[in-house]
Write a protein that holds these residues in place. Structure first.
Motif, mmCIF file in Angstrom:
data_model
loop_
_atom_site.group_PDB
_atom_site.id
_atom_site.type_symbol
_atom_site.label_atom_id
_atom_site.label_comp_id
_atom_site.label_asym_id
_atom_site.label_seq_id
_atom_site.Cartn_x
_atom_site.Cartn_y
_atom_site.Cartn_z
ATOM 1 N N PHE A 48 55.123 59.125 40.724
ATOM 2 C CA PHE A 48 54.716 59.609 39.412
ATOM 3 C C PHE A 48 54.657 58.480 38.386
ATOM 4 O O PHE A 48 53.933 58.566 37.401
ATOM 5 C CB PHE A 48 55.644 60.739 38.946
ATOM 6 N N ASP A 49 55.441 57.414 38.615
ATOM 7 C CA ASP A 49 55.317 56.228 37.766
ATOM 8 C C ASP A 49 53.923 55.629 37.899
ATOM 9 O O ASP A 49 53.284 55.272 36.897
ATOM 10 C CB ASP A 49 56.356 55.177 38.152
ATOM 11 N N LYS A 50 53.436 55.531 39.141
ATOM 12 C CA LYS A 50 52.114 54.964 39.378
ATOM 13 C C LYS A 50 51.027 55.864 38.791
ATOM 14 O O LYS A 50 50.051 55.378 38.209
ATOM 15 C CB LYS A 50 51.898 54.760 40.876
ATOM 16 N N ILE A 51 51.192 57.183 38.939
ATOM 17 C CA ILE A 51 50.222 58.117 38.362
ATOM 18 C C ILE A 51 50.225 57.999 36.838
ATOM 19 O O ILE A 51 49.178 57.976 36.194
ATOM 20 C CB ILE A 51 50.537 59.560 38.806
ATOM 21 N N ASP A 58 47.500 51.518 31.995
ATOM 22 C CA ASP A 58 48.271 50.295 32.193
ATOM 23 C C ASP A 58 47.472 49.330 33.070
ATOM 24 O O ASP A 58 47.114 49.643 34.195
ATOM 25 C CB ASP A 58 49.598 50.641 32.874
ATOM 26 N N LYS A 59 47.208 48.137 32.529
ATOM 27 C CA LYS A 59 46.366 47.168 33.234
ATOM 28 C C LYS A 59 47.185 46.091 33.960
ATOM 29 O O LYS A 59 46.651 45.046 34.321
ATOM 30 C CB LYS A 59 45.413 46.484 32.238
ATOM 31 N N THR A 60 48.493 46.343 34.140
ATOM 32 C CA THR A 60 49.326 45.360 34.839
ATOM 33 C C THR A 60 48.806 45.136 36.252
ATOM 34 O O THR A 60 48.652 46.078 37.028
ATOM 35 C CB THR A 60 50.792 45.837 34.905
ATOM 36 N N VAL A 61 48.532 43.881 36.578
ATOM 37 C CA VAL A 61 47.980 43.528 37.882
ATOM 38 C C VAL A 61 49.054 42.831 38.702
ATOM 39 O O VAL A 61 49.737 41.926 38.210
ATOM 40 C CB VAL A 61 46.746 42.618 37.732
ATOM 41 N N MET A 62 49.200 43.260 39.948
ATOM 42 C CA MET A 62 50.175 42.625 40.826
ATOM 43 C C MET A 62 49.687 41.228 41.207
ATOM 44 O O MET A 62 48.657 41.085 41.868
ATOM 45 C CB MET A 62 50.370 43.470 42.085
ATOM 46 N N PRO A 63 50.392 40.169 40.788
ATOM 47 C CA PRO A 63 49.961 38.813 41.150
ATOM 48 C C PRO A 63 50.249 38.519 42.614
ATOM 49 O O PRO A 63 51.037 39.219 43.260
ATOM 50 C CB PRO A 63 50.797 37.923 40.224
ATOM 51 N N THR A 64 49.641 37.489 43.123
ATOM 52 C CA THR A 64 49.884 37.056 44.496
ATOM 53 C C THR A 64 50.250 35.584 44.512
ATOM 54 O O THR A 64 49.942 34.845 43.567
ATOM 55 C CB THR A 64 48.640 37.275 45.375
ATOM 56 N N PHE A 65 50.890 35.159 45.576
ATOM 57 C CA PHE A 65 51.232 33.752 45.730
ATOM 58 C C PHE A 65 49.951 32.927 45.875
ATOM 59 O O PHE A 65 49.021 33.347 46.564
ATOM 60 C CB PHE A 65 52.099 33.562 46.970
ATOM 61 N N ILE A 147 55.976 46.481 43.599
ATOM 62 C CA ILE A 147 56.846 46.840 42.484
ATOM 63 C C ILE A 147 56.680 45.816 41.369
ATOM 64 O O ILE A 147 56.832 44.618 41.593
ATOM 65 C CB ILE A 147 58.323 46.903 42.923
ATOM 66 N N ALA A 148 56.348 46.319 40.185
ATOM 67 C CA ALA A 148 56.229 45.483 38.987
ATOM 68 C C ALA A 148 57.236 45.998 37.967
ATOM 69 O O ALA A 148 57.076 47.084 37.413
ATOM 70 C CB ALA A 148 54.818 45.548 38.427
ATOM 71 N N CYS A 149 58.288 45.245 37.734
ATOM 72 C CA CYS A 149 59.382 45.698 36.872
ATOM 73 C C CYS A 149 59.385 44.927 35.550
ATOM 74 O O CYS A 149 59.554 43.706 35.539
ATOM 75 C CB CYS A 149 60.719 45.495 37.585
#
Length: 287
Positions: A48-51, A58-65, A147-149
């Motif tokens: 439900f957090d993701k929904i 929310d435009k937070t993008v998961m970064p990658t190495f 997970i983006a905290c």
């Protein structure tokens, strides 16, 4: 329903009323079951957090190495010292990060802002917290677990201990600890559960493994990259000073609780602590 009235009904009319009554009961039962399922899913997952983030835009993008990274050059004694029963051999010299604790003082009375600590020196509780610079951590990402905290700055409580964020979906960065830019030990703590809800830092307790990736986003928008080097469990009052020392070689220390809750100390009795080693671009391979 009046008994005489019910007895005056025909069998067909009785069946119709019974069906209506049963339908109401079944509907209420189905709603209760669905509500229970929703509560369990909400408490045990981040669905439900993701929904909610999707609906909120929310435009937070998961970064990658980045593709070319290498372990940072560090003190040769750094690796392999984070063991639960680690002690110095007789006659050896402690590594430079062994010494004072990140909990500088515990002697202040409730409501006061200064005191003398068990490790010497004095402290002043940062109330209110000062403005943070562009190097302050604002997000910690666990890309392998999606997970983006968010991270908020914290100071010390009246006991001289690192304060905590009172939310399941945020973590606290000790404002007097290190940063990816200034170096030192970056202390970030979060809940594995809070008010019955699965905390974002449950990943540190349940999923994180040695070799996993962790990414810090700073207030400036820049990223800093880390590899999990060790994960250990300690009693809350037995965490070694060298793990929590602030003026150490650059590293990221992630902290959460596990085990039974103790009302005497206001938290769980044990801690899970993951120490992460910084990595950097390998410029020789970037061409």
């Amino acid at each position: 329903m009046d008994k005489r009235y019910y007895e005056s009904l025909t069998a067909q009319e009785r069946r119709r009323k019974n069906r209506r009554f049963n339908t109401i009961l079944y509907t209420i039962g189905a709603v209760l079951v669905l509500a229970g399922i929703i509560i369990i899913i909400n408490d045990q997952t981040y669905l439900f957090d993701k929904i909610g983030k999707w609906f909120s835009g929310d435009k937070t993008v998961m970064p990658t190495f980045p593709p070319n990274v290498s372990l940072s050059t560090m003190d040769p004694n750094y690796a392999g010292t984070y063991a639960p029963n680690w002690t110095l051999e007789p006659g050896t010299t402690p590594p430079p990060w062994i010494g004072t604790s990140a909990q500088p003082d515990t002697s202040a009375e409730p409501g006061t802002t200064t005191g003398t600590g068990s490790h010497g020196g004095t402290w002043t509780a940062p109330t209110p917290l000062p403005e943070t610079g562009p190097e302050a951590p604002v997000y910690v990402f666990f890309p392998q677990y999606d997970i983006a905290c968010p991270v908020d700055p914290v100071g010390y409580n009246w006991r001289g201990q690192m304060d905590v964020i009172r939310a399941y979906n945020r973590a606290g960065w000790l404002i007097t600890s290190g940063t990816p830019v200034t170096g030192g030990n970056i202390l970030i703590a979060g809940h594995n559960r809070y008010s019955g809800k699965l905390g974002y830092f449950s990943v540190v307790k349940d999923k994180l493994k040695i070799g996993d990736q962790v990414i810090i986003q700073m207030k400036s928008g820049d990223y800093s990259y880390y590899i999990v080097e060790s994960i250990d469990r300690w009693r809350y009052d037995a965490v070694p000073d060298y793990i929590m020392r602030l003026d150490s070689d650059p590293r990221l220390t992630l902290i959460t609780c596990y085990g039974d809750y103790s009302s005497a100390i206001g938290s769980s009795i044990h801690r899970v602590i993951a120490v992460c080693r910084p990595v950097q671009f390998d410029s020789t391979d970037s061409e």
